[in-house]
Write a protein that holds these residues in place. Structure first.
Motif, mmCIF file in Angstrom:
data_model
loop_
_atom_site.group_PDB
_atom_site.id
_atom_site.type_symbol
_atom_site.label_atom_id
_atom_site.label_comp_id
_atom_site.label_asym_id
_atom_site.label_seq_id
_atom_site.Cartn_x
_atom_site.Cartn_y
_atom_site.Cartn_z
ATOM 1 N N VAL A 266 0.843 -1.197 0.000
ATOM 2 C CA VAL A 266 0.000 0.000 0.000
ATOM 3 C C VAL A 266 0.878 1.247 0.000
ATOM 4 O O VAL A 266 0.632 2.197 -0.757
ATOM 5 C CB VAL A 266 -0.982 -0.015 1.196
ATOM 6 N N LYS A 267 1.940 1.246 0.815
ATOM 7 C CA LYS A 267 2.865 2.384 0.856
ATOM 8 C C LYS A 267 3.496 2.608 -0.515
ATOM 9 O O LYS A 267 3.556 3.748 -1.001
ATOM 10 C CB LYS A 267 3.958 2.115 1.894
ATOM 11 N N PHE B 66 1.007 4.209 -2.854
ATOM 12 C CA PHE B 66 0.837 5.631 -2.560
ATOM 13 C C PHE B 66 1.994 6.436 -3.151
ATOM 14 O O PHE B 66 1.790 7.513 -3.706
ATOM 15 C CB PHE B 66 0.747 5.882 -1.052
ATOM 16 N N LYS C 8 1.005 10.124 -3.537
ATOM 17 C CA LYS C 8 0.224 10.440 -2.328
ATOM 18 C C LYS C 8 1.002 10.013 -1.094
ATOM 19 O O LYS C 8 0.606 9.100 -0.369
ATOM 20 C CB LYS C 8 -1.132 9.732 -2.361
ATOM 21 N N LEU D 136 -0.244 10.023 3.052
ATOM 22 C CA LEU D 136 -0.989 8.958 3.736
ATOM 23 C C LEU D 136 -0.066 7.835 4.173
ATOM 24 O O LEU D 136 0.840 7.441 3.426
ATOM 25 C CB LEU D 136 -2.047 8.366 2.802
ATOM 26 N N GLY E 146 -4.481 4.409 4.825
ATOM 27 C CA GLY E 146 -5.065 3.919 3.582
ATOM 28 C C GLY E 146 -6.022 2.770 3.828
ATOM 29 O O GLY E 146 -7.105 2.709 3.233
ATOM 30 N N TYR F 299 -9.942 2.360 3.039
ATOM 31 C CA TYR F 299 -10.452 1.194 2.310
ATOM 32 C C TYR F 299 -11.590 0.523 3.067
ATOM 33 O O TYR F 299 -12.630 0.205 2.497
ATOM 34 C CB TYR F 299 -9.308 0.207 2.059
ATOM 35 N N TYR G 217 -9.624 13.710 3.851
ATOM 36 C CA TYR G 217 -10.036 12.417 3.283
ATOM 37 C C TYR G 217 -11.304 11.869 3.936
ATOM 38 O O TYR G 217 -11.989 11.021 3.371
ATOM 39 C CB TYR G 217 -8.921 11.378 3.444
ATOM 40 N N MET H 173 -8.826 7.821 -3.021
ATOM 41 C CA MET H 173 -7.725 7.013 -2.474
ATOM 42 C C MET H 173 -8.183 5.583 -2.186
ATOM 43 O O MET H 173 -7.425 4.645 -2.347
ATOM 44 C CB MET H 173 -7.140 7.670 -1.223
ATOM 45 N N ARG H 174 -9.421 5.425 -1.776
ATOM 46 C CA ARG H 174 -9.964 4.076 -1.584
ATOM 47 C C ARG H 174 -9.956 3.325 -2.917
ATOM 48 O O ARG H 174 -9.621 2.143 -2.978
ATOM 49 C CB ARG H 174 -11.379 4.135 -1.010
ATOM 50 N N ILE I 41 -6.511 1.947 -3.722
ATOM 51 C CA ILE I 41 -6.203 0.722 -2.972
ATOM 52 C C ILE I 41 -6.999 -0.451 -3.523
ATOM 53 O O ILE I 41 -6.468 -1.558 -3.688
ATOM 54 C CB ILE I 41 -6.483 0.914 -1.467
#
Length: 166
Positions: free
Chosen positions: A38-39, A42, A47, A50, A55, A59, A94, A118-119, A122
């Motif tokens: 996930v990192k 981003f 992004k 976050l 994140g 999600y 967010y 952002m969701r 992911i």
């Protein structure tokens, strides 16, 4: 009692215990790797404000409007403070929050349009991974739905153990 158990039974029990310990270690490593994935995603989409845990909060929040307690029970936020991260997500724009009309102590949260974006990032990441793993046959043996049912039984057992300690 164990001394009276046949050697083959003791070895089988030891093998199951070792396999269980190995599963626990694997779950922990998988969770850490998921956070790293996930990192990286981003960073790829620019992004970097976050954290992976934030994140995952986005999600798991999804389309719903829920309380922080409900959100905490939906996901794994290893060692994180959900209230702190929600406050940060609100500050960054967010998540929207407001007090519940029924219980003024409770705060309800939902995604803003930025949080929904952002969701989606992911969700697309997870969908790409699921497709690649499926194409490679990784999710076939044993079928992932059977694996999930087994882990749900372990989850239920752990929950019962926690509940009945007191």
């Amino acid at each position: 009692m164990k001394a009276l158990m046949p050697i083959a039974d003791r070895e089988m029990e030891r093998d199951q215990t070792d396999a269980y310990f190995q599963s626990l270690q694997l779950l922990e490593r998988l969770h850490r790797l998921m956070l790293d994935l996930v990192k990286d995603e981003f960073e790829r989409v620019g992004k970097c404000d976050l954290t992976p845990v934030q994140g995952l909060l986005l999600y798991h929040l999804g389309e719903a409007e829920v309380s922080a307690g409900e959100l905490r029970s939906r996901g794994m936020y290893q060692g994180s403070n959900v209230s702190y991260n929600l406050k940060k997500l609100v500050t960054m724009g967010y998540v929207h929050h407001e007090r519940s009309d029924q219980d003024r102590r409770a705060i309800r949260v939902r995604l803003t349009p930025e949080g929904q974006e952002m969701r989606a990032v992911i969700r697309q990441l997870f969908a790409r991974h699921a497709e690649a793993l499926s194409m490679g046959g990784v999710l076939d043996d044993p079928p992932l739905d059977r694996v999930n049912r087994q882990w749900q039984r372990v989850e239920r057992y752990w929950t019962e153990q926690i509940r009945y300690i007191y």
